[in-house]
Design a protein around this motif. Structure first.
Motif, PDB file in Angstrom:
ATOM      1  N   THR A   1       0.834  -1.203   0.000  1.00 22.95           N
ATOM      2  CA  THR A   1       0.000   0.000   0.000  1.00 22.95           C
ATOM      3  C   THR A   1       0.869   1.253   0.000  1.00 22.95           C
ATOM      4  O   THR A   1       0.602   2.215  -0.728  1.00 22.95           O
TER       5      THR A   1
ATOM      6  N   ASP B   1      -5.553  -1.182  -5.100  1.00 19.28           N
ATOM      7  CA  ASP B   1      -5.098  -1.743  -3.830  1.00 19.28           C
ATOM      8  C   ASP B   1      -6.124  -2.721  -3.274  1.00 19.28           C
ATOM      9  O   ASP B   1      -7.117  -2.307  -2.678  1.00 19.28           O
ATOM     10  N   GLU B   2      -5.910  -3.994  -3.504  1.00 19.26           N
ATOM     11  CA  GLU B   2      -6.801  -5.070  -3.058  1.00 19.26           C
ATOM     12  C   GLU B   2      -8.263  -4.744  -3.340  1.00 19.26           C
ATOM     13  O   GLU B   2      -9.107  -4.834  -2.442  1.00 19.26           O
TER      14      GLU B   2
HETATM   15 MG   LIG Z   1      -2.132  -2.848   2.087  1.00 19.51          MG
END
Ligand SMILES: [Mg+2]
Ligand SMILES: Nc1ncnc2c1ncn2[C@@H]1O[C@H](COP(=O)(O)OP(=O)(O)O)[C@@H](O)[C@H]1O
Length: 338
Positions: A42, A157-158
């Motif tokens: 991240t 991000d995910e």
């Molecule tokens: Mg992360």
């Protein structure tokens, strides 16, 4: 497309996430950053997007040094795990809101809206509020919002980790299709190695703020550069057994055979079945070898727990790692073995 050069990030509390970090991402590629929680994925995306300041080093996008540029001036769009939709706005408003800030005209916004809604399959939901949508639909609104900015680079991000398994699989397919259509560059974070293998044309395996291996999914699965990657990628990860001389030998559970074939070029292992799991198309076994080491085997044959087994692994399916856990030799798949 993206060039990350000698990057260092130290948070205000003094914690250094990464140092001397380098990564080159090709235009039009789909690069997946994969690694355990806390490894810096991240942070890296926040640095690329400009949401976080770099401590040292530089970030280049499309040939320009953007290290000091504002997030809005980098030609990137970010999609987070929590899609951050405005609850009081309709789908349409959620998407067009940002566009108005970009100074686009009314007619242009209308056209873009129609296009992106169509692309993510939400045309008939345009007037609904987020609360009236399913998780997958909400994530598609977030995607549509990113697409509407027509960025050169998508940073994700995910984005699928809040969805349940069937929806995740469906959205994976949709992302792959979108990517074909848009031809943009994607950087995609996941902690799920299966997602990384299925989506990425390039994978960067990260651990502790470092890239452990960067390559195609095939490279990373067939020729893991180190023990970390070997264990992290694959389901299950590679079995790693210590040798007496301090080095390591590795093999995948799928490559363990049962029996004692004559004239085998490889290794024999004796052990007992300590547990069994039914996977539907095969069984996953935990084996305790005679010397007490444990490893996993995946086999189509059903074997009772407690049974003693003769097993083998062919030489070509063995991986050698040195004392530091680094791949001991480079070989091409099917080529010379350790
Ligand atoms: Mg992360
Ligand atoms: N604002 C912050 N201040 C201090 N440490 C942070 C901050 N944000 C993240 N970290 C730390 O940096 C490391 C990497 O975090 P992160 O990039 O979120 O990892 P990942 O996304 O791979 O799970 C972790 O150890 C985390 O605790």
């Amino acid at each position: 497309m993206i060039s990350i050069r000698n990057l260092k990030k130290t948070y205000p509390n003094g914690f250094t996430v990464m140092e001397n970090f380098n990564l080159e991402i090709e235009p039009g590629s789909f690069t997946v950053l994969v690694g355990p929680s806390g490894c810096g994925k991240t942070t890296l995306i926040r640095l690329i997007s400009g949401l976080e300041r770099v401590t040292e080093g530089s970030i280049w996008i499309a040939g320009k040094d953007v290290t000091r540029h504002e997030p809005g001036d980098r030609g990137v769009a970010v999609v987070f795990q929590n899609y951050a939709l405005y609850p009081h706005m309709t789908v349409e408003k959620n998407i067009s809101f940002g566009l108005r800030n970009f100074g686009r005209g009314k007619d242009e916004i209308k056209k873009i809206l129609a296009e992106v809604l169509e692309m993510v399959g939400l045309t008939e939901h345009a007037g609904k509020k987020p609360s009236a949508l399913s998780g997958g639909q909400r994530q598609r609104v977030a995607l549509a919002r990113a697409i509407s900015k027509s960025p050169d680079v998508f940073l994700m991000d995910e984005p699928l980790s809040n969805l349940d398994a069937p929806l995740r699989a469906q959205m994976r397919g949709e992302l792959a299709r979108l990517r074909q259509k848009l031809g943009a560059t994607f950087v995609y974070i996941t902690h799920d190695q299966a997602e990384a293998m299925s989506l990425g044309d390039h994978i960067a395996v990260m651990d502790g703020g470092r890239i452990m291996q960067y390559g195609t999914p095939e490279d990373i699965y067939d020729l893991p550069a180190n023990i970390f990657t070997a264990r992290f990628i694959g389901d299950p990860g590679m079995n790693i057994l210590p040798l007496k001389d301090g080095r390591y030998i590795g093999f995948r559970g799928q490559k363990v055979g049962i029996g004692r074939p004559a004239g085998l070029d490889g290794i024999f292992i004796e052990g007992a079945v300590s547990s069994r799991e039914n996977l539907g198309d095969a069984y996953r076994y935990r084996i305790t070898a005679q010397d007490g080491t444990q490893f996993e085997m995946r086999h189509s044959e059903r074997v009772e727990v407690g049974r003693h087994l003769d097993m083998f692994v062919k030489r070509n399916d063995l991986h050698a790692f040195d004392e530091r856990g680094i791949r001991a030799e480079v070989r091409t798949p099917g080529g010379a073995a350790p």
